[in-house]
Write an enzyme that holds these catalytic residues in place. Structure first.
Site, PDB file in Angstrom:
ATOM      1  N   LYS A  45     -24.727  41.406  16.044  1.00  0.00           N
ATOM      2  CA  LYS A  45     -25.946  41.422  16.856  1.00  0.00           C
ATOM      3  C   LYS A  45     -25.554  41.822  18.278  1.00  0.00           C
ATOM      4  O   LYS A  45     -24.794  41.135  18.937  1.00  0.00           O
ATOM      5  CB  LYS A  45     -26.600  40.030  16.855  1.00  0.00           C
TER       6      LYS A  45
ATOM      7  N   LYS B 275     -39.053  34.033  27.195  1.00  0.00           N
ATOM      8  CA  LYS B 275     -38.291  32.791  27.372  1.00  0.00           C
ATOM      9  C   LYS B 275     -38.651  32.148  28.708  1.00  0.00           C
ATOM     10  O   LYS B 275     -38.878  32.861  29.685  1.00  0.00           O
ATOM     11  CB  LYS B 275     -36.783  33.108  27.383  1.00  0.00           C
TER      12      LYS B 275
ATOM     13  N   ASP C  80     -39.168  36.356  20.081  1.00  0.00           N
ATOM     14  CA  ASP C  80     -37.849  35.893  20.507  1.00  0.00           C
ATOM     15  C   ASP C  80     -36.900  35.713  19.319  1.00  0.00           C
ATOM     16  O   ASP C  80     -35.704  35.521  19.504  1.00  0.00           O
ATOM     17  CB  ASP C  80     -38.002  34.577  21.293  1.00  0.00           C
TER      18      ASP C  80
ATOM     19  N   ARG D  50     -32.485  38.573  14.212  1.00  0.00           N
ATOM     20  CA  ARG D  50     -32.550  38.663  12.753  1.00  0.00           C
ATOM     21  C   ARG D  50     -33.226  39.965  12.305  1.00  0.00           C
ATOM     22  O   ARG D  50     -32.968  40.452  11.209  1.00  0.00           O
ATOM     23  CB  ARG D  50     -33.268  37.429  12.189  1.00  0.00           C
TER      24      ARG D  50
END
Ligand code: BES
Ligand code: ZN
Ligand code: ZN
Length: 483
Positions: A245, A257, A327, A331
């Site tokens: 990642k 965030k 957020d 994945r």
């Protein structure tokens, strides 16, 4: 830092200073010349305590046990303490009966402890220390041959160079470590180490129908890159694909965030940078592998064209994903990269990612989560990680948690419907992009905790630790030995 060995006993070696470990409060050891001073200056020999005696130019460093973990950590910390004095060299002896193990831990500690991030400091800390002399006569009078020393030093140096490369890339601020710059860094590593390197841009992602990766990338002015490095050994024993990642910044996207949680999100490229570093070391160590390193490098930003909660994306394998939180972007990038990696038909796939805050809550800042469908593979990996000096814990999948990422509108949802078990549900999301035939051959490493810690710990300074590099290298070495 230059580390040299010497066959002479410690007292015969000439150096500007000495490092003496005081083990388990045994002040009477022959190497300890200043023990009569210990009482008057309050040196009790408690783990981690240091004492510098100017007259003998000796740093005493106390530790309780002689495990490789404590020798490694103590060597790193003692080195940092010695760098504050105006010496250009120091000497040190070897402890324990498992002398090679001690030598390995000590060299690792010195090489890893020597790193600090000063690229952006106008005033660099000036240390004169450039040389460490190790006596090959152990404190029990055993002699280590210099050939073993050279072998250990070469291996530890290659590993430490890789860890320090990962640390430097991760520490680099987001405007100087954009996807494009990370790709350039990978290219440089490839050129210097004769690795194959492919850098792909958006057009490729579109052609490959990587709809999840592309959606995350959309709102950033820094365009995404897919980095594909390959180490090809002349006689590969097996083929492994690593996927990292590489979020060069994670603002959270539209699910923005909170301010305090955004700070340090330059480190969201920790997995990708570890992958680049591991490829470099694999080449230097001559691992008998065909090793692929795939990094999804991009930024998760906000803007008029940002992907949104409620969007439905289509990943490279055709699966649709309902977005409920932008957020949970790592994945999505990994999903497409994992599908790409499986097309290379490797024997094993390992992904590394700063994937979830939940992993840090569950395991603390120092431990990585190890996830996957094969209990045996996880177990083998964890053994190697422990040997390498990295901390890991097994996070088990279960069928109940799997239900939590079901979606009413798409094939799968990018977040769980509850806030519990977040690292495992993230792992189960990734598993949706692993084909049946690969389920038992895949490992997911959540390095969110140790990748970046804002205080010194173990062999690491403040900031990036290069998490993942040592444990994956140890595991890859083990795989080549087994096959
Ligand atoms: N990059 C973060 C995870 C993270 C958090 C890494 C703290 C290092 C330190 C990831 O992209 C993220 O934001 N995950 C969310 C997932 C949630 C929205 C389901 C999280 O962990 O809160
Ligand atoms: Zn995120
Ligand atoms: Zn992230």
């Amino acid at each position: 830092m230059e580390i040299l060995c010497h066959s002479a006993p410690l007292h015969e070696i000439k150096a500007e200073a000495s490092l003496i470990f005081v083990i388990n409060k045994e002040f009477s050891h022959e190497w300890i010349a200043d023990s009569e001073l210990f009482g008057s200056v309050g040196f009790e020999g408690k783990e981690g305590q240091t004492l510098f005696i100017p007259q003998s130019k000796t740093l005493y460093y106390a530790l309780d046990s002689l495990t490789p973990d404590s020798i490694r950590e103590s060597s790193a910390k003692a080195l940092r303490a010695l760098k504050k004095y105006p010496f250009s060299s120091f000497k040190v002896g070897i402890y324990t009966q498992e002398s090679l193990e001690c030598l390995e831990a000590m060299t690792a500690g010195f090489l890893l402890g020597d790193y600090n991030f000063e690229t952006y400091k106008s005033q660099k800390s000036e240390s004169k220390l450039t040389q460490i002399l190790i006596s090959l006569q152990t404190h029990l009078g055993r002699q280590i041959d210099s050939k073993s020393f050279e072998t250990i030093l070469a291996r530890q140096s290659a590993i430490a160079r890789a860890v320090n490369l990962a640390r430097e890339l991760v520490n680099t601020p987001p405007e100087d470590a954009t996807p494009q710059k990370i790709a350039q860094a990978a290219q440089k590593v490839a050129q210097e180490h004769q690795l194959e390197c492919r850098i792909e841009d958006e057009k490729f992602l579109e052609k490959e129908q990587m709809g999840a990766f592309l959606a995350v990338s959309r709102a950033s002015i820094h365009r995404p890159r897919l980095i594909h490095l390959t180490h090809q050994s002349p006689k590969p024993k097996l083929k492994v694909a690593l996927v990292g990642k590489g979020l060069t910044y994670d603002s959270g996207g539209l699910s923005l965030k909170p301010a305090d949680f955004m700070v340090t999100m330059k480190a969201d490229k920790g997995g990708g940078c570890a992958v680049i570093a591991i490829l470099q070391a694999a080449k230097e160590l001559g691992l008998e592998l065909e090793l692929h390193g795939i990094v999804g490098a991009t930024e998760n930003m906000i803007g008029g064209n940002a992907y949104k909660p409620d969007d439905v994306l289509r990943a490279k394998n055709g699966k649709t994903i309902e977005i409920r939180n932008t957020d949970a972007e790592g994945r999505l990038v990994l999903a497409d990269c994992l599908v790409y990696a499986q097309e290379l038909k490797p024997d094993y796939i390992i992904d590394l990612a700063t994937l979830t805050g939940a992993c840090v809550v569950g395991l603390g800042e120092y431990t990585s989560g190890v996830l996957g469908h094969s209990q045996e593979l996880k177990h083998r990996f964890i053994e190697c990680a422990t040997q390498s000096g990295e901390l890991t814990a097994d996070l088990p999948f279960n069928r109940h948690l799997k239900k939590l990422i079901e979606s009413k509108v798409a094939d799968v949802c990018n977040v769980s419907s509850t806030r519990y078990g977040g690292s495992i549900t993230a792992g189960l999301f990734l598993s949706e992009f692993i084909e049946e035939s690969y389920k038992e051959k895949w490992l997911h490493l959540d390095i969110a905790g140790p990748a970046y810690v804002e205080k010194e710990w173990d062999v690491n300074p403040h900031g990036a630790s290069g998490a993942g590099v040592r444990m994956v290298l140890q595991f890859l070495e083990q795989l080549t030995k087994e096959s």
